[in-house]
Design an enzyme around this catalytic site. Structure first.
Site, PDB file in Angstrom:
ATOM      1  CE  LYS A   1     -10.043   0.641   3.943  1.00  0.00           C
ATOM      2  NZ  LYS A   1      -9.394   1.135   2.780  1.00  0.00           N
TER       3      LYS A   1
ATOM      4  CB  ALA B   1      -6.308  -2.507   6.494  1.00  0.00           C
TER       5      ALA B   1
ATOM      6  CG  ASP C   1      -1.684  -2.547   7.663  1.00  0.00           C
ATOM      7  OD1 ASP C   1      -2.702  -2.381   8.375  1.00  0.00           O
ATOM      8  OD2 ASP C   1      -1.421  -1.826   6.684  1.00  0.00           O
TER       9      ASP C   1
ATOM     10  CD1 TRP D   1      -2.692   1.554   0.430  1.00  0.00           C
ATOM     11  CD2 TRP D   1      -2.113   1.841   2.562  1.00  0.00           C
ATOM     12  NE1 TRP D   1      -3.460   2.567   0.937  1.00  0.00           N
ATOM     13  CE2 TRP D   1      -3.124   2.756   2.257  1.00  0.00           C
ATOM     14  CE3 TRP D   1      -1.587   1.831   3.858  1.00  0.00           C
ATOM     15  CZ2 TRP D   1      -3.618   3.661   3.189  1.00  0.00           C
ATOM     16  CZ3 TRP D   1      -2.080   2.718   4.783  1.00  0.00           C
ATOM     17  CH2 TRP D   1      -3.092   3.626   4.439  1.00  0.00           C
TER      18      TRP D   1
HETATM   19  N1  PLP Z   1      -3.462  -0.481   5.776  1.00  0.00           N
HETATM   20  C1  PLP Z   1      -3.871  -0.777   4.548  1.00  0.00           C
HETATM   21  C2  PLP Z   1      -3.216  -1.901   3.821  1.00  0.00           C
HETATM   22  C3  PLP Z   1      -4.897  -0.035   3.936  1.00  0.00           C
HETATM   23  O1  PLP Z   1      -5.286  -0.367   2.709  1.00  0.00           O
HETATM   24  C4  PLP Z   1      -5.490   1.026   4.653  1.00  0.00           C
HETATM   25  C5  PLP Z   1      -6.524   1.835   4.036  1.00  0.00           C
HETATM   26  O2  PLP Z   1      -6.768   1.833   2.866  1.00  0.00           O
HETATM   27  C6  PLP Z   1      -5.023   1.291   5.952  1.00  0.00           C
HETATM   28  C7  PLP Z   1      -4.015   0.516   6.482  1.00  0.00           C
HETATM   29  C8  PLP Z   1      -5.520   2.427   6.807  1.00  0.00           C
HETATM   30  O3  PLP Z   1      -6.830   2.585   6.931  1.00  0.00           O
HETATM   31  P1  PLP Z   1      -7.505   3.754   7.771  1.00  0.00           P
HETATM   32  O4  PLP Z   1      -6.482   4.695   8.255  1.00  0.00           O
HETATM   33  O5  PLP Z   1      -8.483   4.377   6.853  1.00  0.00           O
HETATM   34  O6  PLP Z   1      -8.181   3.042   8.921  1.00  0.00           O
END
Ligand code: PLP
Length: 396
Positions: A246, A213, A211, A130
């Site tokens: 999500k 998510a 991570d 990401w």
């Molecule tokens: N990690 C990954 C791989 C993601 O795709 C995302 C969001 O797209 C996040 C972390 C962080 O998400 P948020 O800060 O919106 O909770």
């Protein structure tokens, strides 16, 4: 003082969103966006979230500060989601979870914490990963190293290459792994690959950092946490960044958590106090509303059941679209991997030229890397998108 500053180029994803908005074609399709979409193209508020919001409004008695760790009820509910109920790590007081502003907040606070513990540690991230991992982790001053992850020919995990690269990591380096639904590729590690990487991490004395998510959007809430749980029961220390953006659809409420596992209760207490001090120095304390919604849902049997059913519906929709899409593309090559992959994203493995062709000729928007958001498709648009891709592959 500001006069010498230059305007930065726009983020490619934001640029793509802008071009999509400006496109007047009524049948344009946005596959670039990073949020879940339902069959009507909406990013819905989940029913359980709606109900929890009403309850919060009725029962909330104060808007006083929550404290740097956030809500204890939210924190223990998230620990249970990640590690399972009645887990030995919680019983032994080796784990603490703190509420953060989204998964991004957790990633950045983890990076600051790593920097405090071991300033020269490198963080190993997958290629691809990401895009925001780089500024979030690198911005704390950590050195980023990459390990190969996705085979660009097969679009499957290149496990042997990944393991060979991680053999180069030094004791105390950090290995960032996607818990499930790898973003951007959708290619996940199998149970035996999680076991292999766990052995490597233990043997080389590396720090695992997961991570998480998309828990619940791959195979299920429990299934998606199996790799993380395997690592957590084996590793002496570990970090987990979790996001509720999500799986609860709470993108703008900035709701996430950072879980810290230490070798024993004594070091856990010290580590947690250091982490809270870092938080105090950054944003003082997290926003309360989103975490209040999650806590309300997870602590109430009926709301929890409703949320799980809605989450299953989202997951099933993505899986059905994956199967239908790979079937529709079959005549243009091997796209079976799309059906095997998990979560919202996949690389479809077409060239930048073909991506531009889709945008110019059909108003179909995806990232130049060919990452698409599967949830951006619908039964109505899928056949047309597949036909346009077949045309792009044949002509561009
Ligand atoms: N990690 C990954 C791989 C993601 O795709 C995302 C969001 O797209 C996040 C972390 C962080 O998400 P948020 O800060 O919106 O909770």
């Amino acid at each position: 003082m500001f006069e010498h500053l230059k305007v930065l180029p726009q983020d490619p994803i934001l640029q793509l969103m802008q071009s999509f908005r400006d496109d007047p074609r009524p049948d344009k399709v946005d596959l670039g966006v990073g949020v879940y979409r339902d069959a009507t193209g909406n990013t819905p508020i989940m029913g359980a979230v709606h109900k929890a919001a009403r309850r919060l409004l009725e029962h909330e008695k104060t808007k006083s500060y929550v404290g740097p760790a956030g809500s204890p009820g939210f924190n223990s509910a998230v620990t249970e989601l990640l590690l399972g109920g009645d887990n030995p790590l919680s019983r032994d007081n080796r784990v603490s979870t703190i509420q953060t502003p989204g998964g991004c907040g957790a990633l950045r606070m983890a990076a600051e914490f790593i920097k405090l513990c071991k300033p020269d540690a490198a963080v190993w991230v997958s290629t691809p990963t990401w895009a925001n991992h780089m500024p979030l982790l690198g911005g704390a001053g950590l050195r980023i190293q990459s390990y190969p992850y996705l085979n660009s020919e097969t679009l499957e995990v290149d496990f042997d290459d990944m393991m060979a690269a991680l053999e180069m990591a030094r004791k105390g380096d950090v290995v960032l792994l996607h818990g499930c639904c790898h973003n951007p590729s959708g290619a996940d590690l199998t149970a035996s690959q999680w076991a292999g990487i766990t052995d490597l991490i233990l043997r080389k004395e590396l720090l695992p950092f997961v991570d998480m998510a998309y828990q619940g959007l791959g195979d299920g809430l429990e299934e998606d946490a199996q790799g993380l749980r395997h690592l957590a029961q084996a590793a002496p220390e570990m970090l987990v960044a979790a996001s509720c953006s999500k799986n609860f659809g709470l993108y703008r409420e900035r709701t996430g958590a950072l879980m810290l596992i230490s070798g024993n209760a004594k070091s856990q207490k010290a580590a947690n106090s250091q982490l809270l001090s870092i938080i105090r120095a950054h944003y003082s304390m997290p926003p309360a509303h989103g975490a209040g919604l999650v806590e309300t849902i997870l602590q109430d049997d009926e709301l929890r059941r409703e949320w799980q059913a809605e989450l299953s519906g989202m997951r099933d929709r993505i899986q059905q679209l994956r199967h239908a899409f790979s079937r529709e593309l079959a005549s243009s090559g091997d796209f079976d991997f799309i059906a095997r992959q998990k979560g919202m994203f996949s690389f479809i493995g077409i060239s930048e030229k073909q991506v531009n062709y889709l945008r110019a000729h059909h108003g179909i928007y995806l990232l130049e890397s060919s990452r698409i958001n599967i949830a951006g498709l619908s039964d109505k648009t899928l056949p047309r998108v597949a036909a346009a891709i077949r045309e792009a592959v044949a002509s561009a």
